[in-house]
Enzyme design. Structure first.
Site: not given
Length: 382
Positions: A146, A373, A142, A122, A149, A135
């Site tokens: 976390c 995100c 990822c 994105e 997230c 951004c």
């Protein structure tokens, strides 16, 4: 360098062991070579290797970085046969938009991109009265794991190439220059590496992207280094390495908790590098560059928003070149994590200010378009 986390296990004493961090990105086919992957010298070498005069590389750079053109039909200063060959070899299509959503009267535009191998990631373009910020993602997915997230829970697909990162910026720059974003023709002025992925886990490509973004036009896009922010969850060796690059980009540290006990849970890399180590690396970066460090702190209801944690954070940060960016959590569907109560957010701000620590609450743009995100990419994949 990148990391993924394997599930936590329970030891003999019944204590939950920290997640095992594995520093390796999945091996996948590389995207085609692109002009934005190359330094100016490498572009001239690549053009010469194709049997063309090296100065053609400078012409190609002017079209791509200064005029924001990648259509060979618009490159009229190049002979037709030359332009077709050079664009085919050095300006291949790397990313394709598969979904776009806008809000805020069209001034916030979120795009899901599909790469050549199907990987999704994105970018978000946000136009304000005084600036336009992109951004960008540095990875598809990822590996930092976390739990609050959306991207972290999706896992890491792969690192993005330098050009795949730069292409996100040029797409936003074209949208601004064409007047497609309400407010009339304009330019992208700020870049934040706060999209999908951990930027410092894809160090080489991110550094290359920073160079392409900030090199003077037409060698690059000519955006000021001081208008670029690179975020990290706290990969201390990479933070130290970035400080030694002598750049003037801003460093943002995604802290989310001031104490190791909670941060071990919220940001699993904390099991490797503790809060004090991460902050020491941040202060060293500030000393080396003279740039104020941004501390990113997602406020999560009844998890990290207690008044005593605000006081602890204030004691850790006071006296340093720092600014706290509090982020009202944009919850993901089905998640147990949600944003703090307004009164708790206000008290958190008050206590940080009482310690003399500058603090702001981030604008919650994009909430209605899966703004957090990884959310839009996840729903697109489904």
């Amino acid at each position: 360098m990148s990391a993924t986390a394997e599930p936590a296990t329970t030891g003999a004493a019944g204590k939950k062991a920290p997640p095992k961090l594995v520093f390796a990105a999945p091996r996948r086919a590389k995207p085609p070579r692109h002009l934005a992957d190359l330094t100016p010298a490498e572009r001239r070498e690549a053009v010469a290797a194709l049997g063309e005069k090296p100065f053609r590389a400078d012409q190609l750079s002017r079209h791509y970085f200064a005029r924001l053109v990648d259509d060979p039909a618009q490159m009229t200063d190049l002979p037709a046969a030359v332009r077709e060959r050079l664009t085919a070899e050095l300006l291949p299509t790397l990313i394709t938009p598969v979904r776009q959503l806008s809000c805020d009267g069209g001034t916030t535009l979120k795009t899901v991109w599909r790469a050549f191998d199907g990987a999704l990631f994105e970018s978000v373009l946000m136009r304000y009265p005084d600036r336009a910020t992109m951004c960008v993602s540095s990875q598809a997915g990822c590996g930092m794991n976390c739990p609050f997230c959306a991207t972290g829970q999706a896992g890491l697909t792969r690192n993005l190439s330098t050009a795949e990162i730069v292409e996100q910026v040029t797409a936003g720059a074209r949208a601004m220059a064409s007047g497609r974003i309400p407010g009339g023709p304009g330019r992208v002025s700020n870049i934040v590496f706060m999209g999908m992925g951990e930027p410092l886990a894809n160090y080489k490509a991110v550094l290359g992207a920073i160079r392409r973004i900030t090199d003077p036009s037409p060698r690059g896009l000519g955006i000021s280094q001081r208008a670029v922010t690179v975020s990290t969850v706290g990969l201390v060796p990479a933070m130290e390495k970035l400080a030694a690059e002598d750049l003037s980009v801003r460093l943002a540290v995604s802290l989310h908790a001031p104490d190791d006990e909670l941060r071990d849970e919220l940001v699993p890399i904390n099991n490797r590098w503790k809060v004090r180590e991460v902050l020491d690396a941040a202060w060293a970066y500030a000393d080396r560059t003279g740039r104020r460090v941004s501390i990113e702190y997602a406020l999560i209801k009844d998890v990290n928003d207690q008044a005593w944690r605000a006081d602890l954070l204030g004691r850790l940060l006071r006296g340093h070149l720092v600014h706290v960016n509090l982020i009202p959590l944009n919850p993901t569907p089905g998640s147990k994590w949600t944003a703090s109560r307004p009164r708790d957010e206000r008290e958190f701000v008050r206590r940080l200010e009482a310690h003399g620590v500058p603090v702001t609450v981030r604008d919650t743009r994009g909430r209605e378009i899966d703004g957090a995100c990884g959310q839009l990419a996840a729903t697109t994949a489904k």
